[in-house]
Design a protein around this motif. Sequence first.
Motif, PDB file in Angstrom:
ATOM      1  N   GLY A   1      40.512  39.622 -34.001  1.00  0.00           N
ATOM      2  CA  GLY A   1      41.846  39.676 -33.430  1.00  0.00           C
ATOM      3  C   GLY A   1      42.151  38.535 -32.480  1.00  0.00           C
ATOM      4  N   MET A   2      41.125  37.859 -31.994  1.00  0.00           N
ATOM      5  CA  MET A   2      41.315  36.728 -31.080  1.00  0.00           C
ATOM      6  C   MET A   2      41.417  35.405 -31.830  1.00  0.00           C
ATOM      7  N   GLY A   3      41.270  35.445 -33.147  1.00  0.00           N
ATOM      8  CA  GLY A   3      41.369  34.222 -33.933  1.00  0.00           C
ATOM      9  C   GLY A   3      40.048  33.482 -34.094  1.00  0.00           C
ATOM     10  N   SER A   4      38.953  34.077 -33.641  1.00  0.00           N
ATOM     11  CA  SER A   4      37.638  33.459 -33.798  1.00  0.00           C
ATOM     12  C   SER A   4      36.950  33.993 -35.047  1.00  0.00           C
ATOM     13  N   LEU A   5      36.137  33.156 -35.681  1.00  0.00           N
ATOM     14  CA  LEU A   5      35.380  33.614 -36.845  1.00  0.00           C
ATOM     15  C   LEU A   5      34.354  34.656 -36.406  1.00  0.00           C
ATOM     16  N   VAL A   6      34.218  35.700 -37.202  1.00  0.00           N
ATOM     17  CA  VAL A   6      33.225  36.725 -36.883  1.00  0.00           C
ATOM     18  C   VAL A   6      31.828  36.194 -37.191  1.00  0.00           C
ATOM     19  N   LEU A   7      30.829  36.861 -36.659  1.00  0.00           N
ATOM     20  CA  LEU A   7      29.437  36.489 -36.920  1.00  0.00           C
ATOM     21  C   LEU A   7      29.037  36.928 -38.324  1.00  0.00           C
ATOM     22  N   ASN A   8      27.964  36.321 -38.837  1.00  0.00           N
ATOM     23  CA  ASN A   8      27.420  36.770 -40.114  1.00  0.00           C
ATOM     24  C   ASN A   8      27.031  38.230 -40.015  1.00  0.00           C
ATOM     25  N   GLY A   9      27.156  38.938 -41.115  1.00  0.00           N
ATOM     26  CA  GLY A   9      26.728  40.329 -41.110  1.00  0.00           C
ATOM     27  C   GLY A   9      27.619  41.189 -41.967  1.00  0.00           C
ATOM     28  N   VAL A  10      27.445  42.496 -41.812  1.00  0.00           N
ATOM     29  CA  VAL A  10      28.186  43.463 -42.605  1.00  0.00           C
ATOM     30  C   VAL A  10      29.317  44.036 -41.758  1.00  0.00           C
ATOM     31  N   TYR A  11      30.487  44.101 -42.358  1.00  0.00           N
ATOM     32  CA  TYR A  11      31.661  44.682 -41.714  1.00  0.00           C
ATOM     33  C   TYR A  11      32.216  45.763 -42.629  1.00  0.00           C
ATOM     34  N   TYR A  12      33.022  46.629 -42.058  1.00  0.00           N
ATOM     35  CA  TYR A  12      33.639  47.695 -42.832  1.00  0.00           C
ATOM     36  C   TYR A  12      35.150  47.572 -42.745  1.00  0.00           C
ATOM     37  N   ALA A  13      35.782  47.586 -43.898  1.00  0.00           N
ATOM     38  CA  ALA A  13      37.238  47.645 -43.930  1.00  0.00           C
ATOM     39  C   ALA A  13      37.620  49.100 -44.114  1.00  0.00           C
ATOM     40  N   GLN A  14      38.336  49.657 -43.148  1.00  0.00           N
ATOM     41  CA  GLN A  14      38.772  51.047 -43.245  1.00  0.00           C
ATOM     42  C   GLN A  14      40.228  51.082 -43.679  1.00  0.00           C
ATOM     43  N   LEU A  15      40.431  51.686 -44.828  1.00  0.00           N
ATOM     44  CA  LEU A  15      41.765  51.856 -45.381  1.00  0.00           C
ATOM     45  C   LEU A  15      42.228  53.271 -45.081  1.00  0.00           C
ATOM     46  N   ASN A  16      43.418  53.394 -44.509  1.00  0.00           N
ATOM     47  CA  ASN A  16      43.992  54.705 -44.215  1.00  0.00           C
ATOM     48  C   ASN A  16      45.326  54.783 -44.951  1.00  0.00           C
ATOM     49  N   VAL A  17      45.368  55.625 -45.983  1.00  0.00           N
ATOM     50  CA  VAL A  17      46.586  55.813 -46.766  1.00  0.00           C
ATOM     51  C   VAL A  17      47.060  57.248 -46.565  1.00  0.00           C
ATOM     52  N   ASN A  18      48.164  57.407 -45.868  1.00  0.00           N
ATOM     53  CA  ASN A  18      48.733  58.736 -45.607  1.00  0.00           C
ATOM     54  C   ASN A  18      47.681  59.711 -45.074  1.00  0.00           C
ATOM     55  N   GLY A  19      46.773  59.218 -44.243  1.00  0.00           N
ATOM     56  CA  GLY A  19      45.772  60.082 -43.629  1.00  0.00           C
ATOM     57  C   GLY A  19      44.453  60.151 -44.374  1.00  0.00           C
ATOM     58  N   THR A  20      44.391  59.601 -45.591  1.00  0.00           N
ATOM     59  CA  THR A  20      43.126  59.549 -46.330  1.00  0.00           C
ATOM     60  C   THR A  20      42.406  58.268 -45.947  1.00  0.00           C
ATOM     61  N   LYS A  21      41.177  58.396 -45.424  1.00  0.00           N
ATOM     62  CA  LYS A  21      40.449  57.218 -44.951  1.00  0.00           C
ATOM     63  C   LYS A  21      39.319  56.866 -45.915  1.00  0.00           C
ATOM     64  N   LEU A  22      39.248  55.587 -46.252  1.00  0.00           N
ATOM     65  CA  LEU A  22      38.190  55.076 -47.120  1.00  0.00           C
ATOM     66  C   LEU A  22      37.564  53.866 -46.453  1.00  0.00           C
ATOM     67  N   LEU A  23      36.278  53.651 -46.730  1.00  0.00           N
ATOM     68  CA  LEU A  23      35.582  52.483 -46.197  1.00  0.00           C
ATOM     69  C   LEU A  23      35.043  51.639 -47.340  1.00  0.00           C
ATOM     70  N   THR A  24      35.111  50.332 -47.186  1.00  0.00           N
ATOM     71  CA  THR A  24      34.394  49.448 -48.091  1.00  0.00           C
ATOM     72  C   THR A  24      33.614  48.462 -47.237  1.00  0.00           C
ATOM     73  N   LYS A  25      32.458  48.060 -47.735  1.00  0.00           N
ATOM     74  CA  LYS A  25      31.553  47.188 -47.001  1.00  0.00           C
ATOM     75  C   LYS A  25      31.867  45.734 -47.357  1.00  0.00           C
ATOM     76  N   ILE A  26      31.972  44.880 -46.354  1.00  0.00           N
ATOM     77  CA  ILE A  26      32.223  43.457 -46.575  1.00  0.00           C
ATOM     78  C   ILE A  26      31.103  42.674 -45.909  1.00  0.00           C
ATOM     79  N   ALA A  27      30.452  41.819 -46.681  1.00  0.00           N
ATOM     80  CA  ALA A  27      29.383  40.967 -46.130  1.00  0.00           C
ATOM     81  C   ALA A  27      29.955  39.595 -45.820  1.00  0.00           C
ATOM     82  N   VAL A  28      29.710  39.126 -44.600  1.00  0.00           N
ATOM     83  CA  VAL A  28      30.204  37.821 -44.159  1.00  0.00           C
ATOM     84  C   VAL A  28      29.020  36.881 -44.014  1.00  0.00           C
ATOM     85  N   VAL A  29      29.115  35.712 -44.639  1.00  0.00           N
ATOM     86  CA  VAL A  29      28.115  34.653 -44.493  1.00  0.00           C
ATOM     87  C   VAL A  29      28.858  33.377 -44.122  1.00  0.00           C
ATOM     88  N   LYS A  30      28.139  32.428 -43.547  1.00  0.00           N
ATOM     89  CA  LYS A  30      28.801  31.166 -43.201  1.00  0.00           C
ATOM     90  C   LYS A  30      28.167  30.018 -43.947  1.00  0.00           C
TER      91      LYS A  30
END
Length: 133
Positions: free
Chosen positions: A104-133
């Motif tokens: 949110g500050m505009g800086s690149l995140v560190l390498n590693g695993v992140y989770y994208a949480q999708l919330n559709v009308n109250g239904t929450k889903l997670l997907t795993k995103i791996a970041v490498v540089k």
Amino acid sequence: GGSVTEQGASAGSVTISTVGDSTGFPMPSSLMVFSNGDLAQTYGNYPNPFHAGSEKTTIEFYLQAASTVSLEIYDVTGNKVRSLLKNVTLPIGDQKIPWDGKNGMGSLVLNGVYYAQLNVNGTKLLTKIAVVK
């Protein structure tokens, strides 16, 4: 006696009837109905892993109806890294939301695993995103 009786076994039987073509998909209807399980099947991102800074990853999902959607990135400790969508109403269809690997500050995140949480009308889903540089 540890015998098992057959009583009531037929009550749980399932009858499968096919309408339309041989695959069993009802062809007369042009409307495809997706359950939340189908939303989960369409939810993911590519490329994965992706190189933050030199490319974006695209988070994709399919909406069966116009929906209020939030999409937020979290790190493995559960801290929110960035909100990509916040209670945005999106139309029916295929959604493609890019993430450039920045917080949110505009800086690149560190390498590693992140989770994208999708919330559709109250239904929450997670997907795993791996970041490498």
